[in-house]
Design an enzyme around this catalytic site. Structure first.
Site, PDB file in Angstrom:
ATOM      1  N   ARG A  43       0.855  -1.184   0.000  1.00 39.34           N
ATOM      2  CA  ARG A  43       0.000   0.000   0.000  1.00 39.34           C
ATOM      3  C   ARG A  43       0.891   1.235   0.000  1.00 39.34           C
ATOM      4  NH1 ARG A  43      -5.516   0.085   0.770  1.00 39.34           N
ATOM      5  NH2 ARG A  43      -5.404  -2.167   0.769  1.00 39.34           N
ATOM      6  N   THR A  59      -0.674   7.673  -0.801  1.00 35.71           N
ATOM      7  CA  THR A  59      -2.013   7.627  -1.415  1.00 35.71           C
ATOM      8  C   THR A  59      -2.902   6.566  -0.759  1.00 35.71           C
ATOM      9  OG1 THR A  59      -1.380   5.950  -3.016  1.00 35.71           O
ATOM     10  CG2 THR A  59      -1.013   8.246  -3.655  1.00 35.71           C
ATOM     11  N   ASP A  94       3.142 -12.538  13.450  1.00 32.58           N
ATOM     12  CA  ASP A  94       3.382 -12.245  12.032  1.00 32.58           C
ATOM     13  C   ASP A  94       3.630 -13.552  11.285  1.00 32.58           C
ATOM     14  OD1 ASP A  94       4.894 -11.719   9.539  1.00 32.58           O
ATOM     15  OD2 ASP A  94       4.721  -9.629  10.197  1.00 32.58           O
ATOM     16  N   ASP A 104       6.918 -13.735   9.115  1.00 28.62           N
ATOM     17  CA  ASP A 104       8.133 -13.862   9.928  1.00 28.62           C
ATOM     18  C   ASP A 104       8.244 -15.249  10.547  1.00 28.62           C
ATOM     19  OD1 ASP A 104       9.150 -11.388   9.404  1.00 28.62           O
ATOM     20  OD2 ASP A 104       8.347 -10.451  11.221  1.00 28.62           O
TER      21      ASP A 104
HETATM   22  N1  URA Z   1      -0.590 -10.316   9.328  1.00 27.44           N
HETATM   23  C1  URA Z   1       0.013 -11.200  10.153  1.00 27.44           C
HETATM   24  O1  URA Z   1       0.966 -11.875   9.759  1.00 27.44           O
HETATM   25  N2  URA Z   1      -0.473 -11.344  11.399  1.00 27.44           N
HETATM   26  C2  URA Z   1      -1.520 -10.638  11.867  1.00 27.44           C
HETATM   27  O2  URA Z   1      -1.916 -10.816  13.022  1.00 27.44           O
HETATM   28  C3  URA Z   1      -2.130  -9.705  11.000  1.00 27.44           C
HETATM   29  C4  URA Z   1      -1.646  -9.561   9.742  1.00 27.44           C
END
Ligand code: URA
Length: 209
Positions: A104, A108, A200, A203
């Site tokens: 994103r 903008t 995440d 990750d």
């Molecule tokens: N993306 C992720 O990897 N974890 C989240 O909790 C939200 C978006």
């Protein structure tokens, strides 16, 4: 209207608990995501059309069913969606795999596609768009839009964990797209993470941080 399918199978729920646990390391996390993707693929393909053919068993002739040759495309949203592709391919090995990468623009706030590559016969395929997390819904909405613009007509979206906001946003933007989740969590926090979620996903899959 799009339907939300919560796949409440005990094996999926068991594996998801280990996926959520912060003490689960990269290797196990990756393997578990792969396994859950396979189990979810079993459910997402439940409505695949069949046709009857005649075969000979060692004992007699028989009418029996095979898949009627529906073409499938899997589209992971980069990068975390990659973790679900092999698991789905175990059940649908002839599927073609496209990729969508978006970010994103911070000024903008419009989605910018930095990579889109789909099978050439996009109009003939049914697509499964995959991303482990459906948080705000922004990437899913944009990725689905991007493949619709290129001619895709029949699309399903599959993720491990969704937020209520994400589901609502995708359903509003794409009422023709059914959503398949292993869990519908409570909410998003102020940083855009799903709560309780799993952190995440990218990750944890790739061991980055
Ligand atoms: N993306 C992720 O990897 N974890 C989240 O909790 C939200 C978006």
């Amino acid at each position: 209207m799009s339907t939300l399918h919560i796949i409440n199978h005990p094996l999926i729920q068991h594996k998801l608990t280990y996926i959520r646990n912060k003490n689960t390391g990269t290797k196990d996390f990756r393997e578990l995501v792969d396994e859950v993707a396979t189990l979810m693929a079993f459910e997402i393909t439940r409505d695949m059309p069949l046709e009857e053919i005649e075969i000979e068993t060692p004992v007699s002739t028989a009418k029996s069913k095979i898949l009627s040759g529906k073409k499938i495309g899997i589209v992971p949203i980069l990068r975390a969606g990659l973790g679900m592709v092999d698991g789905i391919l175990k059940l649908i090995p002839a599927a073609k795999v496209g990729h969508v990468g978006l970010y994103r623009d911070p000024e903008t706030l419009k989605p910018v596609e930095y990579y889109v590559k789909l099978p050439s016969d996009v109009e003939e395929r049914d697509f499964i768009v995959v991303d482990p997390m459906l948080a705000t819904g922004g990437s899913a909405i944009d990725a689905i839009q991007s493949i619709k613009q290129r001619g895709a007509k029949n699309i399903k979206f599959m993720c491990l964990v969704a937020s209520p906001q994400g589901v609502e946003a995708v359903q509003e933007a794409h009422p023709d797209v059914d959503i398949y989740v292993a869990a519908l969590d409570e909410k998003l926090n102020d940083h855009g993470y799903i709560v309780p979620g799993l952190g995440d996903a990218g990750d944890r899959l790739f061991g980055t941080k």
